[in-house]
Write a protein that holds these residues in place. Structure first.
Motif, PDB file in Angstrom:
ATOM      1  N   GLN A 178      -3.620  -0.510  -7.247  1.00 30.38           N
ATOM      2  CA  GLN A 178      -2.506  -0.988  -8.062  1.00 30.38           C
ATOM      3  C   GLN A 178      -2.341  -0.144  -9.318  1.00 30.38           C
ATOM      4  O   GLN A 178      -1.218   0.144  -9.740  1.00 30.38           O
ATOM      5  N   ARG A 179      -3.435   0.268  -9.917  1.00 24.24           N
ATOM      6  CA  ARG A 179      -3.353   1.102 -11.119  1.00 24.24           C
ATOM      7  C   ARG A 179      -2.685   2.436 -10.809  1.00 24.24           C
ATOM      8  O   ARG A 179      -1.795   2.886 -11.538  1.00 24.24           O
ATOM      9  N   ALA A 180      -3.091   3.060  -9.732  1.00 24.94           N
ATOM     10  CA  ALA A 180      -2.485   4.346  -9.363  1.00 24.94           C
ATOM     11  C   ALA A 180      -1.008   4.169  -9.049  1.00 24.94           C
ATOM     12  O   ALA A 180      -0.170   5.011  -9.425  1.00 24.94           O
ATOM     13  N   PHE A 181      -0.674   3.084  -8.370  1.00 23.67           N
ATOM     14  CA  PHE A 181       0.724   2.810  -8.023  1.00 23.67           C
ATOM     15  C   PHE A 181       1.561   2.601  -9.279  1.00 23.67           C
ATOM     16  O   PHE A 181       2.637   3.193  -9.425  1.00 23.67           O
ATOM     17  N   ASP A 182       1.104   1.760 -10.192  1.00 27.43           N
ATOM     18  CA  ASP A 182       1.870   1.478 -11.408  1.00 27.43           C
ATOM     19  C   ASP A 182       2.095   2.740 -12.232  1.00 27.43           C
ATOM     20  O   ASP A 182       3.195   2.971 -12.747  1.00 27.43           O
ATOM     21  N   GLN A 183       1.075   3.549 -12.362  1.00 33.06           N
ATOM     22  CA  GLN A 183       1.222   4.772 -13.146  1.00 33.06           C
ATOM     23  C   GLN A 183       2.209   5.733 -12.499  1.00 33.06           C
ATOM     24  O   GLN A 183       2.983   6.406 -13.196  1.00 33.06           O
ATOM     25  N   ALA A 184       2.210   5.777 -11.178  1.00 31.81           N
ATOM     26  CA  ALA A 184       3.140   6.672 -10.488  1.00 31.81           C
ATOM     27  C   ALA A 184       4.573   6.156 -10.561  1.00 31.81           C
ATOM     28  O   ALA A 184       5.521   6.935 -10.696  1.00 31.81           O
ATOM     29  N   VAL A 185       4.768   4.842 -10.477  1.00 38.07           N
ATOM     30  CA  VAL A 185       6.104   4.259 -10.508  1.00 38.07           C
ATOM     31  C   VAL A 185       6.705   4.320 -11.908  1.00 38.07           C
ATOM     32  O   VAL A 185       7.858   4.684 -12.094  1.00 38.07           O
ATOM     33  N   TYR A 186       5.909   3.953 -12.910  1.00 44.85           N
ATOM     34  CA  TYR A 186       6.449   3.799 -14.267  1.00 44.85           C
ATOM     35  C   TYR A 186       6.285   5.027 -15.148  1.00 44.85           C
ATOM     36  O   TYR A 186       6.934   5.127 -16.194  1.00 44.85           O
ATOM     37  N   GLY A 187       5.422   5.962 -14.771  1.00 48.14           N
ATOM     38  CA  GLY A 187       5.235   7.144 -15.598  1.00 48.14           C
ATOM     39  C   GLY A 187       4.734   6.762 -16.984  1.00 48.14           C
ATOM     40  O   GLY A 187       3.754   6.028 -17.129  1.00 48.14           O
ATOM     41  N   SER A 188       5.438   7.214 -18.027  1.00 42.16           N
ATOM     42  CA  SER A 188       5.010   6.958 -19.404  1.00 42.16           C
ATOM     43  C   SER A 188       5.565   5.651 -19.965  1.00 42.16           C
ATOM     44  O   SER A 188       5.313   5.315 -21.120  1.00 42.16           O
ATOM     45  N   HIS A 189       6.341   4.913 -19.166  1.00 39.87           N
ATOM     46  CA  HIS A 189       6.897   3.650 -19.673  1.00 39.87           C
ATOM     47  C   HIS A 189       5.789   2.626 -19.881  1.00 39.87           C
ATOM     48  O   HIS A 189       4.830   2.571 -19.095  1.00 39.87           O
ATOM     49  N   PRO A 190       5.885   1.760 -20.905  1.00 38.19           N
ATOM     50  CA  PRO A 190       4.834   0.771 -21.165  1.00 38.19           C
ATOM     51  C   PRO A 190       4.543  -0.176 -20.010  1.00 38.19           C
ATOM     52  O   PRO A 190       3.446  -0.740 -19.951  1.00 38.19           O
TER      53      PRO A 190
END
Length: 459
Positions: A178-190
């Motif tokens: 989930q962490r890898a997915f969120d970082q890939a989807v949202y990029g630098s967004h909070p």
């Protein structure tokens, strides 16, 4: 001290509320709305059948406003705000530590506490509306809301507990995927920020107090009430809850400076895929992209369409193709997380590592076909029947009704939103679903994360 009889009555009344609110769902729900001189926005649903009230105060102070280096600040601020209050010599009030504060709420048979989500910091009060009890509960909530102690010793203890929990979570494949997915989807967004040991170490109680002073002000409050109160009583209650927050700089709505605007979630420019080695019996597969905001006009079309695609459990297309026809996974699902920004669209499943590629390929094909062709007429009608048939269950308690009215208040939805909900769902057509999904999803530009299926440490 509240008597055992009153505590038992509280429980009985809470159970009775389920039936009463299911009846209310069928009869229509009147939402009253007004703005106080301080700028606080108030939303009220009167329900006099049982002597109970639920109140929620929401502020634009969620984790989307966390500094990147202090991810988790909003969450820990909300949590620690309920672990002690300061002394107030002018009122003759001694300080209360977390134990004394908890005992005070237990004595009243009421509750008050805060938490933070991605978009907002919220405080919830629940109390019986007997005048002697409600008055004391409101006074105690007002004090806790305005004068949190943010005790350093408690923060040191809580931080160590949270760090231990993070370390344990980092051994779980679902957390890492989930962490890898969120970082890939949202990029630098909070929305993609991750609370870590390092970010917690950078947070001090002074940072919590500063965030609190800036954000928790009457002029920034949206207050929702559901229960046995008249409009006049609700207005007085809200005034009392916020009174201790009000100062010269927050006495009027006009004196409330706007909070900084935040960037939107950026659309993905191209597809990406991560294969993360992890020694696990199951591979975790996630596929998705940024979705849409909660107030998007396509909300109802996406709600109905996602029920058909992967949100309807055993009756969804993904379940039929991945589980029932091919036996590739026990469960497979899809969902959207719309918020003030475009929350993620996610397809998720777990499967044997040797089946991960096949399960992923089938899921991609089902998604692409659904975006291209939309649902069948039979699928559409079944989805609408199920959603409409279950509507009353969304409102079968004080808390659920409160959550729905909070949703209206926070996302600036029409006050008749609940009254028209079933009509809006019933009016969705196949063309609506197809057009909405084509506007929102790009199957060829999605993030893919597959974790598991190989020995060694996670990468």
């Amino acid at each position: 001290m509240i008597t055992l009889k009153k505590i038992t009555l509280h429980a009985v009344l809470t159970a009775l509320a389920s039936l009463l609110y299911m009846q209310a769902a069928m009869a229509g729900i009147a939402i009253e709305h007004w703005i106080q001189p301080s700028g606080a926005q108030v939303f009220l649903v009167q329900s006099h059948a049982i002597p109970m009230v639920d109140v929620q105060l929401d502020f634009d102070a969620g984790s989307r406003r966390d500094p990147a280096e202090q991810a988790g600040l909003a969450s820990v601020t909300a949590s620690l705000s309920g672990m002690g209050v300061l002394a107030n010599p002018a009122r003759g009030e001694a300080a209360l530590d977390e134990n004394a504060l908890g005992e005070a709420w237990a004595d009243l048979g009421a509750s008050f506490g805060g938490h933070a989500s991605s978009d907002r910091m919220s405080f919830a009060l629940r109390s019986l509306t007997y005048p002697d009890l409600l008055s004391q509960a409101v006074q105690l909530a007002a004090r806790q809301l305005a004068e949190p102690a943010f005790p350093q010793n408690v923060w040191q203890r809580e931080r160590e507990t949270m760090i231990a929990a993070i370390k344990e979570a980092n051994t779980r494949p679902a957390t890492l995927a989930q962490r890898a997915f969120d970082q890939a989807v949202y990029g630098s967004h909070p929305y993609g920020y991750d609370t870590t040991e390092a970010s917690l170490q950078r947070i001090e109680t002074s940072h919590m107090a500063a965030l609190y002073r800036q954000s928790i002000q009457p002029c920034r409050a949206k207050v929702t009430l559901v229960g046995a109160l008249t409009r006049a009583q609700a207005d007085t209650l809200v005034t009392q809850l916020l009174a201790r927050l009000a100062g010269p700089e927050t006495a009027a709505a006009a004196s409330c400076p706007a909070l900084p605007a935040l960037a939107e979630v950026a659309p993905l420019k191209q597809a990406s895929e991560q294969r993360i080695a992890f020694d696990s019996a199951q591979a975790h597969v996630l596929l998705g992209q940024p979705g849409y905001k909660r107030n998007d006009p396509d909300f109802f079309a996406m709600l109905v369409g996602n029920y058909i695609l992967g949100g309807g459990g055993f009756v969804s297309r993904l379940t039929h193709e991945v589980r029932e026809k091919r036996g590739l996974s026990y469960s497979v699902y899809s969902y959207f997380e719309p918020g003030l920004h475009a929350g993620a669209f996610t397809i998720g499943l777990q499967t044997r590592p040797d089946q991960a590629d096949q399960a992923l390929q089938v899921s991609r094909e089902v998604l692409a076909r659904f975006v291209t062709d939309g649902p069948t007429e039979a699928e559409l009608q079944a989805a609408k029947d199920n959603l409409i048939g279950g509507f009353a269950l969304r409102l079968d308690s004080n808390r659920k009704l409160l959550d729905n009215v909070v949703n209206i208040a926070w996302n600036n939805l029409p006050l008749d939103y609940l009254d028209t909900w079933t009509q809006r769902v019933q009016g969705i057509t196949r063309a609506d679903v197809k057009a909405a999904f084509q506007r929102k999803l790009q199957p060829g530009k999605m993030v893919t994360v597959v974790l598991g299926g190989a020995g060694g440490a996670p990468t």
